[in-house]
Design a protein around this motif. Structure first.
Motif, PDB file in Angstrom:
ATOM      1  N   THR A 105       0.834  -1.210   0.000  1.00  0.00           N
ATOM      2  CA  THR A 105       0.000   0.000   0.000  1.00  0.00           C
ATOM      3  C   THR A 105       0.867   1.257   0.000  1.00  0.00           C
ATOM      4  O   THR A 105       0.572   2.223  -0.719  1.00  0.00           O
ATOM      5  N   THR A 109       0.966   3.983  -3.021  1.00  0.00           N
ATOM      6  CA  THR A 109       0.668   5.387  -2.707  1.00  0.00           C
ATOM      7  C   THR A 109       1.744   6.304  -3.276  1.00  0.00           C
ATOM      8  O   THR A 109       1.447   7.372  -3.824  1.00  0.00           O
ATOM      9  N   LYS A 112       1.387   6.470  -7.177  1.00  0.00           N
ATOM     10  CA  LYS A 112       0.109   6.904  -7.739  1.00  0.00           C
ATOM     11  C   LYS A 112       0.282   8.121  -8.655  1.00  0.00           C
ATOM     12  O   LYS A 112       0.914   9.109  -8.292  1.00  0.00           O
TER      13      LYS A 112
END
Length: 637
Positions: A105, A109, A112
């Protein structure tokens, strides 16, 4: 008067003076530049002098310099370093799932909005693959949506292509359909690219039948490339598509040739989608076009083609319609790959075709059979490896080859098949003979010879497409003269127990024990065949024991059926088995799987075999232990 010595000295002096006076004036010597001496360094300067760097310090300085250059050259260099550090942690096997999901994650992130920019890096592409593998479905969908507009660009990148494949492996049906729709209009350019072709092939493997058809159709003609819904999923064959849309054969053939030729020239021939297109092209192409492609493929390149179902069919067609020179190239190209090809599900059919078609048995023996002899035991025990051996022992037998495999061996190319040409010519002859009723018989007789000039007999067709040598002679040279049959018999005698109990090798041992189709192993190897019969009989003569870990051959599912079949088809084996293993012991084996073996002596068509066992088996029939085969026949009638 001066002494003599002094006079001599004076004369020498005078001579020296005279000679010096006559010499030319000497040239002035060039003055040398003498640099001014540097002042001695002060004590403070000595302290400022640099100390030599150690090896470790030099490496650190070099790394810092390289990193500074990379920062200027690569926009996301710092991000890549951060992701690499996270990747080292998340890819460990011992890490907990919760910790890994947190790292994934965190990495996603950071990436992104920049995924499509960093996907082409050899470092971050690996990080992305790990993230896609271990992330949640929601996160995976976000990555897919971000990459959707850039899939075509990434498909050409040597590093990003692995990420695209990983995304397709984890894609939903809807996402896969969306990806295949983005490929529309770009299939041919991608197939011409070494990296892009891998993406198309991967999508083709994952696609449904309708989606596969969608990918292939645009390679047929420009109309099908521009208009998506012209053809339904029912029309799978190119000829059906052409008849429905009324496409011209010439235009389709030219378009397909413009697609196929650049791919073949670059040697990108590994993919099943191309093999499918080539087979369809063979069905409509003219003689010269097909011959050119067969010439291109008749090389070591064919080894990379025969790894798929359609590719093996292409290999069979190249052998069937190739010239002697092209067949020679194909066989030489297989050198070093024979074992791998023999064990392959589809590649083994190419070896079967070589044994059935090629007349140069010396070359086959040198390149193929010598390599097969070194792995003969493994071949006999393998489902695919035994097929080339079975083709020599019993050609085109429906017990050993499926209908589809037999059909592929009998397949043909319309433009090269003499049989198809003769049928076409006969149809033309019939149509010309039944012209208008007003035509006279004389006119018809004048027209017929023109048709018959190109007509060939069925014998000529077989010779042209299957070799000129008699099939039995070819088999004899490949089996007997090469020494393959003798080696095969030796292997069967050594491993008789293992072979006869195996589902696959039992068929090889049956064919060898019966002498092969047409008695090809007789009379040359009769002694070896008798030795094999005795080896099976001695194995059957071993007393039944409950402590034995291995099943008795009379009770084993596969071996009992093989022995029964040998009794019915080989009277010589039946007499050896009776004398060495069954005489006086029939009541012991009259139950279970072994009951079928005992009954086979009564069911044999050979009267001598029936006489051997009739006296001993009659009491068993009378007591109801065995059933009389004659009563079965009467009940069936």
């Amino acid at each position: 008067m001066a002494p003599k010595n002094e006079l001599l000295a004076d004369t020498k002096k005078r001579k020296r003076i005279n000679t010096e006076s006559h010499k030319s004036p000497s040239k002035p010597k060039p003055t040398k530049f003498v640099p001014s001496k540097k002042p001695k360094p002060h004590s403070d300067d000595k302290e400022k002098k640099t100390i030599p760097l150690t090896g470790r310090e030099r490496r650190i300085n070099a790394k810092e310099l390289a990193d500074s250059r990379k920062k200027k050259r690569r926009r996301h260099f710092t991000l890549e370093q951060d992701l690499a550090r996270l990747w080292e942690k998340m890819r460990r096997h011992e890490i907990a799932k919760e910790d890994r999901s947190k790292l994934v994650t965190e990495a996603l992130t950071k990436m992104k909005g920049k995924i499509h920019e960093i996907a082409g890096s050899h470092i971050t592409s690996r990080v992305l693959q790990t993230c896609v593998k271990h992330c949640s479905q929601a996160e995976r969908d976000e990555v897919f949506e971000e990459l959707r507009p850039h899939f075509l660009t990434l498909a050409y990148n040597a590093y990003a292509v692995h990420l695209v494949k990983k995304m397709l492996d984890n894609a939903s049906k809807k996402q896969l359909a969306g990806f295949i729709s983005t490929l529309r209009g770009h299939v041919a350019p991608l197939l011409r690219h070494m990296v892009g072709s891998v993406v198309v092939e991967h999508a083709y493997d994952l696609a449904s039948a309708a989606q596969k058809q969608e990918l292939i159709l645009e390679l047929y003609s420009t109309e099908l490339q521009l208009f998506k819904d012209l053809v339904s999923a029912k029309e799978t064959r190119l000829l059906d598509v052409m008849s429905k849309l009324g496409l011209q054969k010439g235009s389709v053939s030219r378009h397909m040739s413009s697609v196929i030729q650049p791919i073949l020239e670059k040697g990108i021939v590994d993919h099943s989608i191309l093999h499918r297109v080539l087979l369809e092209y063979f069905s409509i192409a003219d003689k010269s076009s097909v011959t050119d492609i067969i010439q291109q493929l008749s090389s070591p390149l064919l080894v990379r083609v025969i790894g798929t179902k359609d590719g093996a069919k292409i290999g069979v067609l190249c052998l069937k319609y190739g010239s002697a020179k092209e067949r020679k190239k194909i066989i030489k190209g297989l050198k070093g790959h024979v074992g791998k090809t023999a064990f392959h599900q589809y590649g083994c059919m190419v070896l079967v075709s070589i044994f059935s078609v090629v007349d140069d048995t010396k070359l086959i023996t040198k390149v193929i059979i010598r390599e097969l002899q070194s792995i003969l035991k493994e071949l006999v025990l393998d489902k695919n490896g035994r097929r080339p051996l079975l083709q020599l022992l019993h050609p085109n037998c429906s017990r050993y080859f499926s209908p589809d495999e037999l059909a592929s061996m009998n397949s043909s190319i319309p433009s090269l098949s003499l049989k198809d040409q003769s049928e076409a010519s006969s149809q033309t002859e019939t149509s010309k003979a039944s012209i208008d009723d007003n035509d006279s018989k004389e006119d018809i007789e004048v027209k017929l010879p023109e048709v018959n000039e190109d007509k060939t007999s069925e014998d000529d067709t077989d010779l042209a497409e299957s070799g000129k040598k008699d099939p039995f002679v070819r088999r004899q040279e490949l089996l007997i003269n090469s020494g393959l049959a003798e080696s095969l018999l030796d292997i069967c005698i050594e491993n008789v127990g293992e072979f006869i109990r195996s589902n696959f090798s039992k068929e090889v041992i049956y064919e060898v024990a019966t002498g092969g189709f047409g008695g090809i192993l007789h009379p040359t190897l009769d002694d070896k065949i008798n030795s094999l019969h005795k080896a099976i009989a001695s194995l059957a003569g071993v007393p039944k024991s409950e402590d034995s870990q291995e099943e008795h051959v009379f009770e084993n599912f596969f071996s009992s059926r093989t022995i029964r079949k040998l009794i019915l088809d080989c009277p010589e084996f039946a007499s050896v088995l009776w004398e060495e293993a069954l005489k006086g012991k029939t009541e012991l084996w009259a139950h279970g799987h072994s009951c079928k073996i005992i009954s086979a002596f009564l069911e044999s068509s050979d009267s001598k075999v029936q006489k051997l066992a009739k006296k001993e088996l009659q009491p068993l029939i009378d007591n109801g232990i065995l059933k009389n085969p004659k009563s079965k026949e009467q009940a069936a009638q």
